[in-house]
Scaffold this motif. Structure first.
Motif, mmCIF file in Angstrom:
data_model
loop_
_atom_site.group_PDB
_atom_site.id
_atom_site.type_symbol
_atom_site.label_atom_id
_atom_site.label_comp_id
_atom_site.label_asym_id
_atom_site.label_seq_id
_atom_site.Cartn_x
_atom_site.Cartn_y
_atom_site.Cartn_z
ATOM 1 N N UNK A 1 8.589 0.855 -8.816
ATOM 2 C CA UNK A 1 7.241 1.205 -9.279
ATOM 3 C C UNK A 1 6.804 0.379 -10.483
ATOM 4 N N UNK A 2 7.706 -0.503 -10.975
ATOM 5 C CA UNK A 2 7.439 -1.209 -12.229
ATOM 6 C C UNK A 2 6.185 -2.063 -12.185
ATOM 7 N N UNK A 3 5.894 -2.670 -11.022
ATOM 8 C CA UNK A 3 4.780 -3.620 -10.984
ATOM 9 C C UNK A 3 3.494 -3.002 -10.438
ATOM 10 N N UNK A 4 3.429 -1.688 -10.353
ATOM 11 C CA UNK A 4 2.210 -1.069 -9.819
ATOM 12 C C UNK A 4 1.024 -1.330 -10.763
ATOM 13 N N UNK B 1 -7.274 -1.013 -7.483
ATOM 14 C CA UNK B 1 -8.565 -0.304 -7.424
ATOM 15 C C UNK B 1 -8.402 1.212 -7.370
ATOM 16 N N UNK B 2 -7.161 1.666 -7.476
ATOM 17 C CA UNK B 2 -6.904 3.106 -7.504
ATOM 18 C C UNK B 2 -6.632 3.532 -8.943
ATOM 19 N N UNK B 3 -6.888 4.812 -9.235
ATOM 20 C CA UNK B 3 -6.516 5.309 -10.561
ATOM 21 C C UNK B 3 -5.013 5.375 -10.703
ATOM 22 N N UNK B 4 -4.360 5.909 -9.688
ATOM 23 C CA UNK B 4 -2.913 6.029 -9.756
ATOM 24 C C UNK B 4 -2.347 6.717 -8.542
ATOM 25 N N UNK C 1 3.319 8.085 -0.318
ATOM 26 C CA UNK C 1 4.589 7.450 -0.630
ATOM 27 C C UNK C 1 4.612 7.016 -2.082
ATOM 28 N N UNK C 2 5.029 5.776 -2.313
ATOM 29 C CA UNK C 2 5.030 5.242 -3.674
ATOM 30 C C UNK C 2 3.885 4.249 -3.847
ATOM 31 N N UNK C 3 2.991 4.195 -2.862
ATOM 32 C CA UNK C 3 1.903 3.221 -2.912
ATOM 33 C C UNK C 3 2.266 1.975 -2.118
#
Ligand SMILES: Cc1cc2nc3c(=O)[nH]c(=O)nc-3n(C[C@H](O)[C@H](O)[C@H](O)COP(=O)(O)O)c2cc1C
Length: 315
Positions: free
Chosen positions: A95-98, A44-47, A31-33
């Motif tokens: 997604x701005x605050x990821x 803790x993920x790269x992206x 999804x979008x995370x």
């Protein structure tokens, strides 16, 4: 006094995109995370690579669209998405605050689609990089798949390159005779990195109903079943180009991911593995750290391509 050895540096660089952790979540599988945020610390993920978006809205294929098979998954989602305008209006701001990289994924059915959607999506600050999903048919050229034709792959890449200065990752298909040849033209057309591989064509038949299990008849195979195909593809591409590779296809453990790294991948992506355990990406990152620490290796970059004598990339 005993001093604690510094933790190995597992960061990775894909053109201008720096990942503190070398794991991306595969397009269409995370999804979008947001969906995983209560289970996994996204920092803790790269992206996260977002679901592919197209110029116009798409309902996708009829169900059934997902079929589990031995050691893998067949999917024929059919690029379901709301279309770029609705996506920009309603989704992208989320997604701005990821706390990790956000990679937008662009799909298209013409060269112009790739240019248009890339330009619109990459213009948004929330998007750190673009991944080009070229495993789509070109409606203007008898449905030939962009990723399977050097000329089409080159034109789609060139068009996207002209549409953004942000890091551009082009995702290659394994459904070709010579993936290295496609990799070379995509590199020459301006890609900053390559994602290797997308799903492998396949099908399954319901022997009781005497018909294909997927409504779409065929689909894309992912998961552990395709890992050896994907490792070979990375191995071959790493001998053909100098730009970094994001290895993917059936990664479930750190040792799986390390196969890709040793073949020549700078970073890895995890898709289907998340469906069985969303913590797989965290275990992969910590297992890579342990592997390096046990061998006294300071950085992940040092071992990229080290099993591959023909590796040409920069480390
Ligand atoms: C359900 C599903 C949906 C997918 N959707 C996309 C997509 O929209 N765009 C894309 O580039 N790849 C898509 N993929 C491919 C994955 O991102 C990944 O490249 C592939 O599945 C191989 O990795 P894996 O074995 O870890 O899943 C999808 C895969 C699955 C299983």
């Amino acid at each position: 006094m005993v001093t604690k050895a510094a933790e190995p540096d597992i960061s990775a660089r894909l053109g201008g995109l720096r990942l503190s952790v070398p794991t991306l979540m595969g397009s269409g599988c995370y999804g979008s995370g947001e969906e995983y945020a209560s289970l996994v610390d996204l920092a803790q993920l790269g992206g996260v690579v977002l679901k592919s978006v197209t110029r116009l809205p798409r309902l996708g294929n009829d169900a059934p669209r997902l079929v589990p098979v031995a050691s893998g998954l067949l999917n024929a989602i059919g690029l379901q998405n709301p279309g770029i305008e609705s996506y920009l209006a309603s989704d992208v701001a989320k997604f701005a605050d990821r706390p990790c990289a956000v990679v937008g994924s662009v799909a298209g059915f013409s060269v112009d689609d790739y240019a248009f959607v890339t330009e619109r999506l990459a213009a948004r600050d929330e998007i750190d990089a673009i991944e080009l999903n070229i495993s789509c048919p070109n409606v203007g050229a008898e449905g030939e798949t962009f990723a399977c034709d050097p000329d089409l792959a080159e034109r789609a890449t060139r068009a996207a390159r002209a549409a953004t200065a942000k890091p551009l990752i082009v995702k290659l298909s394994p459904n070709v005779t010579d993936i290295a040849a496609i990799a070379r033209v995509v590199e020459a057309a301006g890609a900053d990195a390559l994602a290797v591989i997308n799903t492998v064509r396949g099908m399954a038949i319901d022997v009781d109903r005497v018909k294909p299990k997927l409504a779409n008849v065929s689909g894309g195979l992912s998961g552990a079943a395709i890992r050896p195909i994907a490792v070979l593809a990375v191995w071959e591409v790493a001998r053909a180009v100098r730009i970094p590779i994001v290895g993917q296809g059936g990664i479930e453990t750190a040792r799986d991911a390390l196969e890709f790294v040793l073949a020549g991948a700078t970073a890895v992506s995890i898709g289907t593995g998340n469906f069985t355990d969303p913590r797989v990406p965290l275990a992969v990152a910590s297992g890579i750290r342990t592997y390096l620490a046990e061998r006294g290796i300071a950085t992940l970059a040092e071992i990229v391509g080290s099993a591959n004598p023909g590796f040409r990339g920069a480390r």
